[in-house]
Design a protein around this motif. Structure first.
Motif, PDB file in Angstrom:
ATOM      1  N   ILE A 155      45.418  25.742  40.096  1.00  0.00           N
ATOM      2  CA  ILE A 155      44.092  25.840  39.911  1.00  0.00           C
ATOM      3  C   ILE A 155      43.552  27.344  40.016  1.00  0.00           C
ATOM      4  O   ILE A 155      42.879  27.963  39.398  1.00  0.00           O
ATOM      5  N   LEU A 156      44.193  27.997  41.059  1.00  0.00           N
ATOM      6  CA  LEU A 156      43.781  29.457  41.694  1.00  0.00           C
ATOM      7  C   LEU A 156      44.085  30.219  40.458  1.00  0.00           C
ATOM      8  O   LEU A 156      43.764  31.239  39.987  1.00  0.00           O
ATOM      9  N   LEU A 157      45.597  29.983  39.902  1.00  0.00           N
ATOM     10  CA  LEU A 157      46.143  30.971  38.752  1.00  0.00           C
ATOM     11  C   LEU A 157      44.884  31.141  37.743  1.00  0.00           C
ATOM     12  O   LEU A 157      44.691  32.081  37.196  1.00  0.00           O
ATOM     13  N   LEU A 158      44.344  29.957  37.212  1.00  0.00           N
ATOM     14  CA  LEU A 158      43.260  29.799  36.072  1.00  0.00           C
ATOM     15  C   LEU A 158      42.091  30.369  36.747  1.00  0.00           C
ATOM     16  O   LEU A 158      41.393  31.254  35.861  1.00  0.00           O
ATOM     17  N   LEU A 159      41.708  30.315  37.764  1.00  0.00           N
ATOM     18  CA  LEU A 159      40.304  30.523  38.457  1.00  0.00           C
ATOM     19  C   LEU A 159      40.380  32.321  38.547  1.00  0.00           C
ATOM     20  O   LEU A 159      39.138  32.778  38.089  1.00  0.00           O
ATOM     21  N   ASP A 160      41.369  32.752  38.847  1.00  0.00           N
ATOM     22  CA  ASP A 160      41.647  34.061  39.097  1.00  0.00           C
ATOM     23  C   ASP A 160      41.462  34.807  37.603  1.00  0.00           C
ATOM     24  O   ASP A 160      40.737  35.741  37.504  1.00  0.00           O
ATOM     25  N   ARG A 161      42.349  34.519  36.817  1.00  0.00           N
ATOM     26  CA  ARG A 161      42.263  34.679  35.423  1.00  0.00           C
ATOM     27  C   ARG A 161      40.751  34.802  34.629  1.00  0.00           C
ATOM     28  O   ARG A 161      40.287  35.788  34.251  1.00  0.00           O
ATOM     29  N   THR A 162      40.178  33.520  35.088  1.00  0.00           N
ATOM     30  CA  THR A 162      38.402  33.336  34.532  1.00  0.00           C
ATOM     31  C   THR A 162      37.775  34.735  35.262  1.00  0.00           C
ATOM     32  O   THR A 162      37.141  35.507  34.409  1.00  0.00           O
ATOM     33  N   GLN A 163      37.899  34.591  36.574  1.00  0.00           N
ATOM     34  CA  GLN A 163      36.871  35.691  37.149  1.00  0.00           C
ATOM     35  C   GLN A 163      37.326  37.178  36.877  1.00  0.00           C
ATOM     36  O   GLN A 163      36.517  37.919  36.661  1.00  0.00           O
ATOM     37  N   LYS A 164      38.482  37.369  36.405  1.00  0.00           N
ATOM     38  CA  LYS A 164      38.788  38.844  36.199  1.00  0.00           C
ATOM     39  C   LYS A 164      38.175  39.201  34.689  1.00  0.00           C
ATOM     40  O   LYS A 164      38.049  40.555  34.710  1.00  0.00           O
ATOM     41  N   ASP A 165      37.860  38.157  33.945  1.00  0.00           N
ATOM     42  CA  ASP A 165      37.178  38.265  32.557  1.00  0.00           C
ATOM     43  C   ASP A 165      35.445  38.392  32.782  1.00  0.00           C
ATOM     44  O   ASP A 165      35.042  38.906  31.745  1.00  0.00           O
ATOM     45  N   TRP A 166      35.004  38.261  33.832  1.00  0.00           N
ATOM     46  CA  TRP A 166      33.708  38.031  33.842  1.00  0.00           C
ATOM     47  C   TRP A 166      33.119  39.689  33.994  1.00  0.00           C
ATOM     48  O   TRP A 166      33.695  40.621  34.494  1.00  0.00           O
ATOM     49  N   THR A 167      32.111  39.655  32.940  1.00  0.00           N
ATOM     50  CA  THR A 167      31.168  40.894  33.012  1.00  0.00           C
ATOM     51  C   THR A 167      30.216  40.949  34.315  1.00  0.00           C
ATOM     52  O   THR A 167      29.963  39.714  34.784  1.00  0.00           O
ATOM     53  N   VAL A 168      29.669  42.071  34.331  1.00  0.00           N
ATOM     54  CA  VAL A 168      28.721  42.220  35.487  1.00  0.00           C
ATOM     55  C   VAL A 168      27.687  41.372  35.185  1.00  0.00           C
ATOM     56  O   VAL A 168      27.262  40.604  36.128  1.00  0.00           O
ATOM     57  N   PRO A 169      26.858  41.016  33.890  1.00  0.00           N
ATOM     58  CA  PRO A 169      25.873  40.194  33.935  1.00  0.00           C
ATOM     59  C   PRO A 169      26.154  39.006  34.114  1.00  0.00           C
ATOM     60  O   PRO A 169      25.541  38.055  34.372  1.00  0.00           O
ATOM     61  N   GLN A 170      27.550  38.477  33.762  1.00  0.00           N
ATOM     62  CA  GLN A 170      27.980  36.973  33.934  1.00  0.00           C
ATOM     63  C   GLN A 170      28.095  37.008  35.540  1.00  0.00           C
ATOM     64  O   GLN A 170      27.798  35.821  35.975  1.00  0.00           O
ATOM     65  N   TRP A 171      28.522  37.951  36.232  1.00  0.00           N
ATOM     66  CA  TRP A 171      28.596  37.778  37.652  1.00  0.00           C
ATOM     67  C   TRP A 171      27.216  37.636  38.342  1.00  0.00           C
ATOM     68  O   TRP A 171      27.068  36.894  39.406  1.00  0.00           O
ATOM     69  N   GLU A 172      26.291  38.442  37.860  1.00  0.00           N
ATOM     70  CA  GLU A 172      24.806  38.310  38.215  1.00  0.00           C
ATOM     71  C   GLU A 172      24.344  36.801  38.139  1.00  0.00           C
ATOM     72  O   GLU A 172      23.869  36.411  39.100  1.00  0.00           O
ATOM     73  N   ALA A 173      24.344  36.259  36.951  1.00  0.00           N
ATOM     74  CA  ALA A 173      24.349  34.669  36.702  1.00  0.00           C
ATOM     75  C   ALA A 173      24.824  33.942  37.817  1.00  0.00           C
ATOM     76  O   ALA A 173      24.177  32.986  38.347  1.00  0.00           O
TER      77      ALA A 173
END
Length: 226
Positions: A155-173
């Motif tokens: 699960i963490l392998l997938l979640l790490d990859r997902t988070q690495k692709d988030w933009t600043v606006p996405q992180w804000e939300a």
């Protein structure tokens, strides 16, 4: 005198990725960003923190704390990353993090670096494993149960990859959603339309991320059962 054992905890040990990129002034700002994030955690989860945040002086890019609310520890970790990602630092502030689950054998200190026990050993072991996979991994959880750890790792392998692709606006939300805000409230805080928040979360794959995060919450809860 025998060491006093306490209940199951989650030890977070983390190191800032490529911290040498920051100037001395920026490095002090990094410390302030992390300190503010932990103040938010204390406010949002008043009973979650067991031992407060501390920086390791001999390794200037490392910090550690202890959570008594083990099931919520990954949720809290994601919030900390969201605060860092939206701090305005350039390059963006990111860190590797290992959660070690288990007992504390020495407790009640002012700094987690003065404590020890099973959870600390596992947290350190996880961070050492992350050091060997610097380019691909952000997160490790070590419960001491090989079967559970293997499932969590997938699960963490997938979640790490997902988070690495988030933009600043996405992180804000994501940050405000993690604080329990509705999409309407998030839109107001970010001064954008409600539809923009929905689009940001959809682009971040938030629905799938939340399902996976909730799965980790359940596994972490099981890890502390006798």
């Amino acid at each position: 005198m025998p060491k006093k054992k306490t209940s199951c905890v989650a030890v977070l040990t983390a190191d800032i990725i490529r911290s040498t990129r920051y100037t001395t002034v920026e490095r002090r700002r990094v410390d302030r960003v992390l300190a503010k994030a932990f103040r938010d955690v204390i406010r949002l989860y008043p009973t979650a923190l067991h031992t407060k945040l501390a920086f390791r002086v001999t390794a200037g890019d490392e910090f550690q704390c202890v959570f008594s609310d083990v099931p919520q520890s990954f949720h809290i970790l994601t919030y900390l990353r969201a605060v860092c990602a939206t701090s305005g630092l350039s390059p963006a502030l990111t860190f590797r993090a290992s959660l070690g689950i288990g007992d504390i054998s020495v407790s009640g200190k002012t700094s987690p670096y003065e404590e020890d026990g099973q959870a600390f050993v596992r947290s350190r072991r996880g961070l050492e494993q992350l050091e060997k996979e610097k380019r691909t991994r952000w997160t490790k959880i070590v419960t001491g149960n090989p079967e559970a750890d293997s499932a969590i790792d997938v699960i963490l392998l997938l979640l790490d990859r997902t988070q690495k692709d988030w933009t600043v606006p996405q992180w804000e939300a994501v940050r405000w959603i993690l604080m329990g805000q509705t999409r309407e409230q998030v839109a107001k805080k970010l001064s954008v339309a409600h539809q923009s928040v929905t689009k940001r979360l959809a682009a971040a794959g938030w629905h799938s991320f939340k399902i996976s995060s909730d799965y980790l919450t359940r596994r972490l809860n099981e890890a502390c059962k006798p």
